[in-house]
Design a protein around this motif. Structure first.
Motif, PDB file in Angstrom:
ATOM      1  N   GLU A  34      14.894 -29.569  46.609  1.00  0.00           N
ATOM      2  CA  GLU A  34      15.339 -28.255  46.144  1.00  0.00           C
ATOM      3  C   GLU A  34      14.371 -27.165  46.589  1.00  0.00           C
ATOM      4  N   ALA A  35      13.077 -27.437  46.474  1.00  0.00           N
ATOM      5  CA  ALA A  35      12.083 -26.457  46.908  1.00  0.00           C
ATOM      6  C   ALA A  35      12.199 -26.196  48.407  1.00  0.00           C
ATOM      7  N   ALA A  36      12.452 -27.253  49.179  1.00  0.00           N
ATOM      8  CA  ALA A  36      12.598 -27.092  50.626  1.00  0.00           C
ATOM      9  C   ALA A  36      13.807 -26.231  50.948  1.00  0.00           C
ATOM     10  N   PHE A  37      14.932 -26.472  50.266  1.00  0.00           N
ATOM     11  CA  PHE A  37      16.123 -25.680  50.547  1.00  0.00           C
ATOM     12  C   PHE A  37      15.909 -24.217  50.172  1.00  0.00           C
ATOM     13  N   LEU A  38      15.356 -23.967  49.006  1.00  0.00           N
ATOM     14  CA  LEU A  38      15.151 -22.586  48.567  1.00  0.00           C
ATOM     15  C   LEU A  38      14.147 -21.851  49.451  1.00  0.00           C
ATOM     16  N   SER A  39      13.235 -22.579  50.065  1.00  0.00           N
ATOM     17  CA  SER A  39      12.221 -21.947  50.917  1.00  0.00           C
ATOM     18  C   SER A  39      12.710 -21.726  52.333  1.00  0.00           C
ATOM     19  N   GLY A  40      13.474 -22.674  52.862  1.00  0.00           N
ATOM     20  CA  GLY A  40      13.845 -22.576  54.272  1.00  0.00           C
ATOM     21  C   GLY A  40      15.233 -23.037  54.633  1.00  0.00           C
ATOM     22  N   GLY A  41      16.057 -23.349  53.650  1.00  0.00           N
ATOM     23  CA  GLY A  41      17.426 -23.717  53.940  1.00  0.00           C
ATOM     24  C   GLY A  41      17.598 -25.167  54.369  1.00  0.00           C
ATOM     25  N   PRO A  42      18.774 -25.509  54.902  1.00  0.00           N
ATOM     26  CA  PRO A  42      19.080 -26.907  55.260  1.00  0.00           C
ATOM     27  C   PRO A  42      18.102 -27.509  56.258  1.00  0.00           C
ATOM     28  N   ALA A  43      17.687 -26.734  57.256  1.00  0.00           N
ATOM     29  CA  ALA A  43      16.768 -27.278  58.258  1.00  0.00           C
ATOM     30  C   ALA A  43      15.440 -27.685  57.629  1.00  0.00           C
ATOM     31  N   PRO A  80      13.708  -9.604  52.530  1.00  0.00           N
ATOM     32  CA  PRO A  80      14.341 -10.380  53.584  1.00  0.00           C
ATOM     33  C   PRO A  80      15.860 -10.269  53.452  1.00  0.00           C
ATOM     34  N   TYR A  81      16.539 -10.105  54.561  1.00  0.00           N
ATOM     35  CA  TYR A  81      17.960  -9.844  54.501  1.00  0.00           C
ATOM     36  C   TYR A  81      18.780 -11.077  54.145  1.00  0.00           C
ATOM     37  N   ALA A  82      18.264 -12.256  54.336  1.00  0.00           N
ATOM     38  CA  ALA A  82      19.042 -13.456  54.066  1.00  0.00           C
ATOM     39  C   ALA A  82      18.199 -14.481  53.324  1.00  0.00           C
ATOM     40  N   PRO A  83      17.733 -14.176  52.110  1.00  0.00           N
ATOM     41  CA  PRO A  83      16.920 -15.144  51.384  1.00  0.00           C
ATOM     42  C   PRO A  83      17.770 -16.317  50.935  1.00  0.00           C
ATOM     43  N   TRP A  84      17.198 -17.486  50.902  1.00  0.00           N
ATOM     44  CA  TRP A  84      17.907 -18.671  50.412  1.00  0.00           C
ATOM     45  C   TRP A  84      17.849 -18.731  48.898  1.00  0.00           C
ATOM     46  N   ALA A  85      16.755 -18.257  48.323  1.00  0.00           N
ATOM     47  CA  ALA A  85      16.565 -18.367  46.874  1.00  0.00           C
ATOM     48  C   ALA A  85      16.968 -17.074  46.178  1.00  0.00           C
ATOM     49  N   SER A  86      17.629 -17.226  45.031  1.00  0.00           N
ATOM     50  CA  SER A  86      17.910 -16.086  44.168  1.00  0.00           C
ATOM     51  C   SER A  86      16.604 -15.658  43.486  1.00  0.00           C
ATOM     52  N   PRO A  87      16.596 -14.528  42.759  1.00  0.00           N
ATOM     53  CA  PRO A  87      15.374 -14.166  42.032  1.00  0.00           C
ATOM     54  C   PRO A  87      14.877 -15.268  41.108  1.00  0.00           C
ATOM     55  N   ALA A  88      15.799 -15.968  40.432  1.00  0.00           N
ATOM     56  CA  ALA A  88      15.379 -17.071  39.570  1.00  0.00           C
ATOM     57  C   ALA A  88      14.770 -18.189  40.400  1.00  0.00           C
ATOM     58  N   GLY A  89      15.371 -18.492  41.544  1.00  0.00           N
ATOM     59  CA  GLY A  89      14.814 -19.521  42.410  1.00  0.00           C
ATOM     60  C   GLY A  89      13.472 -19.127  42.983  1.00  0.00           C
ATOM     61  N   GLN A  90      13.308 -17.835  43.308  1.00  0.00           N
ATOM     62  CA  GLN A  90      12.020 -17.377  43.824  1.00  0.00           C
ATOM     63  C   GLN A  90      10.919 -17.499  42.775  1.00  0.00           C
ATOM     64  N   ARG A  91      11.269 -17.254  41.511  1.00  0.00           N
ATOM     65  CA  ARG A  91      10.270 -17.419  40.454  1.00  0.00           C
ATOM     66  C   ARG A  91       9.826 -18.878  40.345  1.00  0.00           C
ATOM     67  N   ALA A 103      23.650 -23.527  39.776  1.00  0.00           N
ATOM     68  CA  ALA A 103      22.570 -23.339  38.798  1.00  0.00           C
ATOM     69  C   ALA A 103      21.997 -21.930  38.837  1.00  0.00           C
ATOM     70  N   GLY A 104      22.433 -21.102  39.777  1.00  0.00           N
ATOM     71  CA  GLY A 104      21.918 -19.737  39.872  1.00  0.00           C
ATOM     72  C   GLY A 104      20.573 -19.644  40.560  1.00  0.00           C
ATOM     73  N   LEU A 105      20.173 -20.684  41.299  1.00  0.00           N
ATOM     74  CA  LEU A 105      18.862 -20.688  41.944  1.00  0.00           C
ATOM     75  C   LEU A 105      18.931 -20.346  43.430  1.00  0.00           C
ATOM     76  N   ALA A 106      20.097 -20.502  44.037  1.00  0.00           N
ATOM     77  CA  ALA A 106      20.267 -20.200  45.456  1.00  0.00           C
ATOM     78  C   ALA A 106      21.291 -19.090  45.630  1.00  0.00           C
ATOM     79  N   VAL A 107      21.146 -18.353  46.706  1.00  0.00           N
ATOM     80  CA  VAL A 107      22.078 -17.257  47.020  1.00  0.00           C
ATOM     81  C   VAL A 107      23.292 -17.849  47.720  1.00  0.00           C
ATOM     82  N   PRO A 108      24.505 -17.522  47.273  1.00  0.00           N
ATOM     83  CA  PRO A 108      25.699 -18.025  47.964  1.00  0.00           C
ATOM     84  C   PRO A 108      25.701 -17.613  49.429  1.00  0.00           C
ATOM     85  N   ALA A 109      26.295 -18.465  50.245  1.00  0.00           N
ATOM     86  CA  ALA A 109      26.290 -18.209  51.690  1.00  0.00           C
ATOM     87  C   ALA A 109      26.945 -16.878  52.022  1.00  0.00           C
ATOM     88  N   GLY A 110      28.015 -16.520  51.325  1.00  0.00           N
ATOM     89  CA  GLY A 110      28.696 -15.264  51.611  1.00  0.00           C
ATOM     90  C   GLY A 110      27.808 -14.060  51.398  1.00  0.00           C
TER      91      GLY A 110
END
Length: 260
Positions: free
Chosen positions: A48-57, A202-213, A131-138
């Protein structure tokens, strides 16, 4: 007069682009407010931390590094991945092994791309969004596309203004006055870009504010042992946190392969 038509076109281009960006920013802000209190008692896993920090890759990178640390995957300095233990311990590892293929060996770059697009990573993304931790792709793509459109609009206004100044005309306002009129839609586009940079970061963050916290708390927290601390650094910072010359060389080949 030709310069008036070009000015109207410049206003239309700049206004439409700025309007799209504003709408995308409003929708993203609404999502941020909706998810502001999410994740209060959530303890992030490494994936989860990896996805919120840098996405699928980043998830694929972390999985390969973790398997290499456990001697179940060999990442050669030549940029090749070789399966040592074909039994994946979770869905992410099975995705990596499946991406390598039945031959048990493949270059790291295509393995990373295939693993990042696997169902396991998409499921992880869906759970984090729910869970409100990641930003939707749209929301990510809308804001990023809006920024690109405003940048293109600013260039278009410059081109239209230059054309208006160079257009022949016996009558009409002085050229400095024409330039001043075109400076207005240009200022609108540039001001919109500055506001977007300040408000959205950043224009395309993976993490929402809650995820960034949660990511911030994870980065400050001490790991559960040396190996966990190491993998946490890889999850949060990416492959630049990888230690050891062999792994660094392996991922360096990956980056060179992707540029080609």
């Amino acid at each position: 007069m030709l310069w008036v038509l070009l000015l109207v076109l410049a206003w239309v281009v700049a206004g439409a682009a700025c309007g799209r960006l504003c709408l995308a920013a409003v929708r993203a802000a609404a999502l941020d407010r909706r998810d502001a209190g999410a994740g209060g008692a959530h303890d992030l896993t490494l994936y989860e931390a990896a996805f919120l920090s840098g996405g699928p890759a980043r998830v694929a990178d972390l999985t390969m590094v973790a398997m290499a640390r456990q001697r179940r995957l060999l990442l050669a300095r030549t940029g090749w991945a070789t399966v040592v233990d074909p039994r994946g311990r979770d869905e992410m590892e099975r995705s990596v092994i499946g991406a390598i293929g039945p031959g048990g060996q493949s270059r790291i770059a295509p393995v990373r791309a295939a693993a990042a697009a696997a169902d396991a990573v998409r499921g992880l993304a869906d759970r984090l969004v729910t869970a409100g931790l990641a930003v939707p792709a749209g929301a990510r793509t809308d804001v990023a596309a809006g920024v690109r459109q405003v940048r293109a609009a600013a260039v278009a206004v410059l081109v239209l203004g230059t054309a208006a100044l160079l257009a022949p005309g016996a009558s009409g306002p002085p050229r400095p006055m024409v330039a001043l009129w075109f400076a207005l839609p240009l200022a609108l586009a540039l001001g919109c870009l500055l506001i977007a940079r300040g408000e959205t970061g950043p224009y395309a963050p993976w993490a929402s504010p809650a995820g960034q916290r949660l990511l911030g708390a994870l980065a400050q927290r001490r790991g559960e042992g040396d190996d966990h601390s190491y993998l946490t650094s890889v999850a949060v910072r990416g492959v630049r946190a990888v230690g050891g010359p062999e792994l660094r060389a392996a991922f360096g080949h990956r980056e060179a392969y992707e540029r080609d």
